[in-house]
Scaffold this motif. Structure first.
Motif, PDB file in Angstrom:
ATOM      1  N   GLY A   1       0.817  -1.197   0.000  1.00 60.48           N
ATOM      2  CA  GLY A   1       0.000   0.000   0.000  1.00 60.48           C
ATOM      3  C   GLY A   1       0.858   1.256   0.000  1.00 60.48           C
ATOM      4  O   GLY A   1       2.055   1.218  -0.304  1.00 60.48           O
ATOM      5  N   HIS A   2       0.246   2.390   0.350  1.00 60.02           N
ATOM      6  CA  HIS A   2       0.978   3.651   0.389  1.00 60.02           C
ATOM      7  C   HIS A   2       0.427   4.530   1.506  1.00 60.02           C
ATOM      8  O   HIS A   2      -0.647   4.281   2.052  1.00 60.02           O
ATOM      9  CB  HIS A   2       0.908   4.378  -0.957  1.00 60.02           C
ATOM     10  N   ILE A   3       1.161   5.543   1.847  1.00 56.32           N
ATOM     11  CA  ILE A   3       0.770   6.454   2.925  1.00 56.32           C
ATOM     12  C   ILE A   3      -0.257   7.450   2.387  1.00 56.32           C
ATOM     13  O   ILE A   3      -0.121   7.979   1.275  1.00 56.32           O
ATOM     14  CB  ILE A   3       2.003   7.203   3.474  1.00 56.32           C
ATOM     15  N   ARG A   4      -1.287   7.696   3.171  1.00 52.45           N
ATOM     16  CA  ARG A   4      -2.334   8.625   2.765  1.00 52.45           C
ATOM     17  C   ARG A   4      -1.728   9.988   2.407  1.00 52.45           C
ATOM     18  O   ARG A   4      -0.936  10.555   3.153  1.00 52.45           O
ATOM     19  CB  ARG A   4      -3.343   8.801   3.902  1.00 52.45           C
ATOM     20  N   GLY A   5      -2.086  10.511   1.262  1.00 54.45           N
ATOM     21  CA  GLY A   5      -1.622  11.816   0.813  1.00 54.45           C
ATOM     22  C   GLY A   5      -0.293  11.793   0.086  1.00 54.45           C
ATOM     23  O   GLY A   5       0.173  12.840  -0.378  1.00 54.45           O
ATOM     24  N   ALA A   6       0.341  10.615  -0.015  1.00 56.69           N
ATOM     25  CA  ALA A   6       1.633  10.536  -0.694  1.00 56.69           C
ATOM     26  C   ALA A   6       1.480  10.783  -2.185  1.00 56.69           C
ATOM     27  O   ALA A   6       0.499  10.359  -2.809  1.00 56.69           O
ATOM     28  CB  ALA A   6       2.275   9.178  -0.450  1.00 56.69           C
ATOM     29  N   LYS A   7       2.448  11.455  -2.774  1.00 58.24           N
ATOM     30  CA  LYS A   7       2.470  11.700  -4.218  1.00 58.24           C
ATOM     31  C   LYS A   7       3.451  10.738  -4.851  1.00 58.24           C
ATOM     32  O   LYS A   7       4.607  10.638  -4.412  1.00 58.24           O
ATOM     33  CB  LYS A   7       2.892  13.139  -4.502  1.00 58.24           C
ATOM     34  N   LEU A   8       3.035  10.025  -5.855  1.00 55.94           N
ATOM     35  CA  LEU A   8       3.890   9.057  -6.533  1.00 55.94           C
ATOM     36  C   LEU A   8       4.716   9.751  -7.617  1.00 55.94           C
ATOM     37  O   LEU A   8       4.171  10.300  -8.563  1.00 55.94           O
ATOM     38  CB  LEU A   8       3.043   7.952  -7.170  1.00 55.94           C
TER      39      LEU A   8
ATOM     40  N   SER B   1      -1.074   3.578   9.533  1.00 55.74           N
ATOM     41  CA  SER B   1      -2.179   3.397   8.582  1.00 55.74           C
ATOM     42  C   SER B   1      -1.707   3.540   7.152  1.00 55.74           C
ATOM     43  O   SER B   1      -0.790   4.311   6.847  1.00 55.74           O
ATOM     44  CB  SER B   1      -3.279   4.436   8.860  1.00 55.74           C
ATOM     45  N   VAL B   2      -2.322   2.756   6.269  1.00 52.22           N
ATOM     46  CA  VAL B   2      -2.003   2.782   4.846  1.00 52.22           C
ATOM     47  C   VAL B   2      -3.287   2.819   4.038  1.00 52.22           C
ATOM     48  O   VAL B   2      -4.377   2.487   4.528  1.00 52.22           O
ATOM     49  CB  VAL B   2      -1.174   1.555   4.418  1.00 52.22           C
ATOM     50  N   GLU B   3      -3.138   3.240   2.806  1.00 50.71           N
ATOM     51  CA  GLU B   3      -4.213   3.104   1.837  1.00 50.71           C
ATOM     52  C   GLU B   3      -3.871   1.992   0.875  1.00 50.71           C
ATOM     53  O   GLU B   3      -2.733   1.901   0.415  1.00 50.71           O
ATOM     54  CB  GLU B   3      -4.405   4.422   1.075  1.00 50.71           C
ATOM     55  N   GLY B   4      -4.867   1.134   0.598  1.00 50.04           N
ATOM     56  CA  GLY B   4      -4.619   0.008  -0.289  1.00 50.04           C
ATOM     57  C   GLY B   4      -3.784  -1.052   0.422  1.00 50.04           C
ATOM     58  O   GLY B   4      -3.638  -1.058   1.641  1.00 50.04           O
ATOM     59  N   GLY B   5      -3.178  -1.938  -0.370  1.00 51.41           N
ATOM     60  CA  GLY B   5      -2.304  -2.963   0.192  1.00 51.41           C
ATOM     61  C   GLY B   5      -3.071  -4.172   0.689  1.00 51.41           C
ATOM     62  O   GLY B   5      -4.293  -4.190   0.792  1.00 51.41           O
ATOM     63  N   ALA B   6      -2.294  -5.211   1.020  1.00 53.15           N
ATOM     64  CA  ALA B   6      -2.873  -6.459   1.519  1.00 53.15           C
ATOM     65  C   ALA B   6      -3.233  -6.313   2.981  1.00 53.15           C
ATOM     66  O   ALA B   6      -2.655  -5.511   3.709  1.00 53.15           O
ATOM     67  CB  ALA B   6      -1.867  -7.598   1.329  1.00 53.15           C
ATOM     68  N   ALA B   7      -4.159  -7.111   3.415  1.00 53.01           N
ATOM     69  CA  ALA B   7      -4.593  -7.073   4.808  1.00 53.01           C
ATOM     70  C   ALA B   7      -3.479  -7.582   5.715  1.00 53.01           C
ATOM     71  O   ALA B   7      -2.716  -8.461   5.331  1.00 53.01           O
ATOM     72  CB  ALA B   7      -5.841  -7.939   4.973  1.00 53.01           C
TER      73      ALA B   7
END
Length: 356
Positions: free
Chosen positions: A283-290, A350-356
């Motif tokens: 997943g990724h961190i909320r608000g992160a820009k790729l 906390s993350v957005e997306g990703g595996a449980a």
């Protein structure tokens, strides 16, 4: 024993870290003011406790880091009683010992470059730190700061060359990329002090060097006579205040996951992984820009230069390189997320997306 030889390129100064591996106690010889962050980071990463900073003499080519390290690490300051310096916790006489764990260093008075020069000898006489008294195939100058060629000659022959022939000698400076020598080498090959050279030979040599005075002489000597303490009101470079950061020995500012959470929207997060990683199992961190690392340079204008930047990747390796790249592009408030997304997730952030 822990031993590290460090180098400051601007003044060609060597700094030496010695630590007792069992107790974690350590001493630092000839620290440089501008390298205090580096030295403190190494002490921290090696899990040592800095007890003492030791200066071989009052330097004329750089300001000591002793005072600043005392503020940051709580280390005590020691140097020669004959130095004329104020602000030290201990003024050393010939034969005094500084202990760190089960080890100790003995101070030997070796005047000549200055009247307050000391050579520090390790307890088993396997190593000695000669300051500017004896250099590798050379010697310190004797034309200012109470310099005296005859005194230096006696210091070298009576208190350094009398060490075991295998004793390794480490100088405070070298200007040719050399790092270490030995008693046997210098007794045999030093062109100023070795072989059959007499005190008259040496004095004549030193009195005709005709060297210019060190560039930092007027700044360094007054500062070092106060153990590196700045004047009242004099600014010193402070640590960044926009987050709780840690400086690494590799020269990168880092912050831990909790510190990034605390920083919140004050910072912008740049994730430098590939798109499939950004949306993948971690997943990724909320608000992160790729912005993938291989696109970072050409997309640098997408990053706000007025806000601190935290770079992120899987483990912290690519994002550390991203910090270096952004520094070259003129960004100043930069830090790397220590351990990357692996540590972020391991610590339950906390993350957005990703595996449980």
């Amino acid at each position: 024993m822990v031993f590290r030889q460090l180098f400051d390129s601007s003044s060609s100064t060597y700094t030496y870290l010695l630590g007792d591996r069992h107790s974690g106690d350590a001493v630092l010889i000839d620290p440089v003011f501008e390298q205090v962050r580096r030295d403190a980071a190494l002490v921290h990463e090696l899990r040592l406790r800095l007890l003492w900073t030791l200066d071989t003499h009052v330097h004329a080519d750089h300001v000591t880091g002793a005072w600043l390290l005392k503020q940051r690490a709580g280390s005590a300051i020691a140097l020669s009683a004959a130095s004329g310096a104020s602000g030290a916790d201990r003024l050393l006489e010939h034969g005094d010992r500084i202990s760190f764990g089960k080890r100790y260093i003995e101070a030997r008075a070796t005047p000549g470059h200055t009247s307050g020069c000391l050579t520090y000898v390790l307890d088993d006489e396997s190593m000695a730190f000669t300051g500017d008294c004896l250099l590798i195939r050379g010697s310190g100058r004797t034309d200012f700061q109470q310099g005296n060629p005859a005194a230096m000659y006696r210091s070298v022959h009576e208190r350094i060359f009398t060490l075991p022939t295998t004793c390794l000698l480490y100088p405070a400076h070298d200007y040719h990329g050399l790092t270490v020598t030995s008693v046997d080498e210098e007794r045999s090959y030093n062109p100023r002090l070795g072989g059959d050279i007499s005190v008259e030979d040496f004095t004549g040599y030193m009195n005709n060097l005709g060297l210019p005075h060190p560039k930092k002489l007027d700044v360094a000597v007054p500062a070092n006579l106060k153990c590196g303490q700045p004047d009242v009101g004099q600014a010193t470079a402070g640590d960044p205040q926009w987050a709780r950061l840690t400086f690494t020995f590799g020269g990168i500012w880092e912050l831990q996951p909790q510190a990034l959470e605390e920083a919140g929207e004050r910072v912008q997060i740049i994730d430098v992984r590939q798109p499939d990683e950004f949306s993948g199992a971690l997943g990724h961190i909320r608000g992160a820009k790729l912005i993938p690392l291989d696109q970072l340079h050409r997309r640098v204008e997408e990053i706000d230069r007025t806000r601190p930047v935290v770079t992120v990747c899987r483990s912290g390796a690519r994002s550390a390189q991203a910090v270096v790249m952004l520094q070259k592009d003129g960004f100043q408030d930069l830090a790397n997320l220590a351990g990357g997304m692996l540590r972020w997730r391991a610590e339950g952030c906390s993350v957005e997306g990703g595996a449980a």
